[in-house]
Design an enzyme around this catalytic site. Structure first.
Site, PDB file in Angstrom:
ATOM      1  CG  HIS A 168      -1.729  -1.246   1.362  1.00 47.12           C
ATOM      2  ND1 HIS A 168      -2.960  -1.464   0.789  1.00 47.12           N
ATOM      3  CD2 HIS A 168      -1.409  -2.390   2.011  1.00 47.12           C
ATOM      4  CE1 HIS A 168      -3.377  -2.686   1.095  1.00 47.12           C
ATOM      5  NE2 HIS A 168      -2.448  -3.272   1.833  1.00 47.12           N
ATOM      6  CB  SER A 289      14.225  22.336 -15.606  1.00 49.04           C
ATOM      7  OG  SER A 289      13.431  23.495 -15.755  1.00 49.04           O
ATOM      8  CE  LYS A 295      12.681  19.225 -11.457  1.00 48.84           C
ATOM      9  NZ  LYS A 295      11.468  19.706 -12.111  1.00 48.84           N
ATOM     10  CD  GLU A 302      10.080  12.057 -15.737  1.00 52.13           C
ATOM     11  OE1 GLU A 302       9.088  12.785 -15.819  1.00 52.13           O
ATOM     12  OE2 GLU A 302      11.239  12.499 -15.674  1.00 52.13           O
ATOM     13  CE1 TYR A 329      -4.494  -9.743 -46.344  1.00 53.91           C
ATOM     14  CE2 TYR A 329      -5.997  -8.987 -48.058  1.00 53.91           C
ATOM     15  CZ  TYR A 329      -4.935  -8.754 -47.216  1.00 53.91           C
ATOM     16  OH  TYR A 329      -4.318  -7.531 -47.215  1.00 53.91           O
ATOM     17  CD  GLN A 334      -2.367  -2.275 -47.241  1.00 53.02           C
ATOM     18  OE1 GLN A 334      -2.222  -3.051 -48.175  1.00 53.02           O
ATOM     19  NE2 GLN A 334      -2.747  -1.023 -47.428  1.00 53.02           N
ATOM     20  CE  LYS A 337       1.842  -5.763 -44.151  1.00 53.35           C
ATOM     21  NZ  LYS A 337       0.369  -5.886 -43.905  1.00 53.35           N
TER      22      LYS A 337
HETATM   23  N1  ARG Z   1      -0.426  -5.057 -48.752  1.00 49.95           N
HETATM   24  C1  ARG Z   1      -1.251  -6.148 -48.410  1.00 49.95           C
HETATM   25  C2  ARG Z   1      -1.238  -6.409 -46.899  1.00 49.95           C
HETATM   26  O1  ARG Z   1      -0.446  -5.840 -46.275  1.00 49.95           O
HETATM   27  C3  ARG Z   1      -0.769  -7.387 -49.118  1.00 49.95           C
HETATM   28  C4  ARG Z   1      -1.839  -8.379 -49.386  1.00 49.95           C
HETATM   29  C5  ARG Z   1      -2.808  -7.784 -50.312  1.00 49.95           C
HETATM   30  N2  ARG Z   1      -3.657  -8.757 -50.890  1.00 49.95           N
HETATM   31  C6  ARG Z   1      -4.679  -8.397 -51.647  1.00 49.95           C
HETATM   32  N3  ARG Z   1      -5.346  -9.317 -52.192  1.00 49.95           N
HETATM   33  N4  ARG Z   1      -4.997  -7.151 -51.787  1.00 49.95           N
HETATM   34  O2  ARG Z   1      -1.994  -7.138 -46.378  1.00 49.95           O
END
Ligand code: ARG
Length: 468
Positions: A168, A289, A295, A302, A329, A334, A337
């Protein structure tokens, strides 16, 4: 080199799929749907995957040997153009995959156009991310190891350095600084285990799944997996192209690691505050600072605390990305990433700096010891002492609570009360009580595995070194 086709300039080059479409892509729509600005980071993995794919196609008699030769020669050239920053990336060519394939075809003609046989960008991108992530995980494991080594280096000389342990955020019982640091060693060890475990599921080959249903060509996926160092292939083509759970696992493990870093950072910030003064942090990890000349701010811890939010955010982003997608898919993927890249970079920089920062932390045992003179940290030890003399624990607790109240009124620590005053609370208290009322006596008594006694901490450090 990023080649942005001007808004009202010449027509964009024809798309790889433009044969199906009656009008060219709108510029904003083009920029919105392109990923090349960030997925060019995957280029070296894309090339590695393409070469393994092409070699398999040749082995299986799907690609003429001459074409394989041309592809290998062209890809070597593409790779060097990218490495040297001479490659012309084009937004009109959408992503890293189409940019590379386009340039390859410019260089070697029809052989370049045959590379995509028995493959789709869907299994291609999933393969690239897995290759990239596997390497990131290996780098992070090495960095986490350095963090754990620096923790041991700091814990070892402080195995007997007493400080207040808190619950605590109030003084609870004495612990050693070495023991406190070893708590973080355990956390970071589990973080490393989680990353290593997640790597096993990352390390599976999607190629061969093609767009979603597999391919009608007589491919040999196992040989591609072996060439690329995968432990095996993804078993189901629909799953292979659509799931990103391996990336989510990575982010979950990373988020937890950042939570641990953040807790340690918070403690360093507190400990460096002069009210605590438990540690000094080397100047190179602090800043001054612009207005207050006195400081010295602990900026690095931090920021580590602050940057944990990025990785938590990436985890939520990817969970959200996946949850509404029907198989297989979808372009949503996309968006996996940028959060992934940002999280991996944040983790890498944070672990690297944390290892260095720990090398710049100096303990101040005098200040830790002084903090133990306030807060009655050995009250539990007095209760345990009474229990050993036959007093039931609940009664002992009550006796000590009354002694603490008296000591507090007298402005002293328990060890500062004369023996006669202590005996007024219980006649079982004798002169040997002062041995348990010191912090050193308190920690020395906790010598079991996992306890804070200097000998237990030294044993834990020895086991930890063996584990590393
Ligand atoms: N740039 C796309 C991604 O990052 C690659 C795959 C795209 N495939 C498609 N059928 N458009 O996912």
């Amino acid at each position: 080199m990023q080649h942005e086709d001007s808004e009202n300039g010449a027509q964009a080059p024809a798309k790889a799929w433009s044969g199906r479409f009656a009008e060219p892509a709108d510029r904003l729509m083009q920029r919105y749907t392109a990923s090349v600005s960030f997925d060019q980071r995957l280029a070296e993995f894309d090339i590695r995957g393409s070469l393994a794919h092409a070699r398999m196609l040749a082995r299986c008699g799907i690609l003429p040997p001459g074409d394989l030769e041309a592809i290998e020669r062209g890809m070597a050239q593409v790779a060097s153009e990218i490495r040297e920053g001479r490659f012309e990336w084009s937004v009109a060519r959408e992503d890293v995959h189409l940019n590379i394939e386009h340039r390859l075809t410019e260089l070697v003609g029809d052989a370049g156009k045959r590379l995509h046989t028995a493959r789709s960008r869907n299994d291609q991108v999933a393969t690239d991310i897995r290759l990239w992530l596997r390497e990131e995980i290996d780098g992070l494991l090495a960095r986490l190891r350095a963090v754990r080594e620096r923790l041991l280096d700091l814990a070892e000389p402080n195995a007997a350095t007493v400080m207040p342990g808190f619950t605590h955020m109030q003084v609870a019982q004495p612990v050693t600084f070495g023991h406190h640091l070893m708590a973080y060693f355990e956390m970071f060890t589990r973080d490393a285990d989680r990353l290593a475990d997640c790597r096993r599921r990352v390390n599976r080959l999607p190629l061969g799944a093609a767009a979603l249903a597999g391919t009608s060509f007589p491919i040999d996926r196992e040989s591609v997996a072996a060439e690329l160092g995968f432990d095996g292939v993804c078993e189901n083509s629909l799953d292979a192209v659509s799931d990103r759970d391996f990336a989510i696992e990575f982010l979950a493990a990373g988020a937890l690691a950042m939570a641990h870093v953040s807790r340690l950072s918070e403690e360093l910030v507190l400990w460096m505050n002069p009210r605590f003064g438990f540690v000094d942090i080397a100047d190179r990890f602090c800043t001054g600072s612009s207005i207050m000349p006195q400081k010295k701010n602990p900026d690095v811890p931090e920021l580590m605390r602050g940057k944990s939010g990025r990785v938590f955010g990436a985890l939520v982003a990817l969970l959200t990305l996946v949850k509404g997608q029907p198989l297989a898919y979808n372009k949503d993927n996309q968006e996996d990433k940028e959060p992934l890249f940002d999280a991996a970079d944040t983790l890498a920089d944070t672990f690297t700096l944390l290892a260095e920062l720990l090398g710049g932390v100096t303990a101040r045992p005098d200040r830790m010891r002084a903090a133990l003179d306030e807060g009655f940290a050995t009250a539990t030890d007095l209760a345990d002492y009474l229990v050993r003399k036959g007093v039931p624990f609940r009664d002992a607790h009550e006796i000590v609570a009354r002694a603490v109240r008296e000591a507090e009124l007298a402005g002293r620590d328990l060890a500062g009360l004369p023996l006669e005053r202590l005996q007024a609370f219980s006649p079982r208290i004798e002169a040997d009580v002062f041995g348990v009322l010191t912090p050193e006596g308190s920690v020395a008594a906790r010598r079991h595995t996992g306890g804070t006694a200097p000998e237990a901490v030294r044993a834990a450090i020895a086991r930890a070194r063996a584990r590393l």
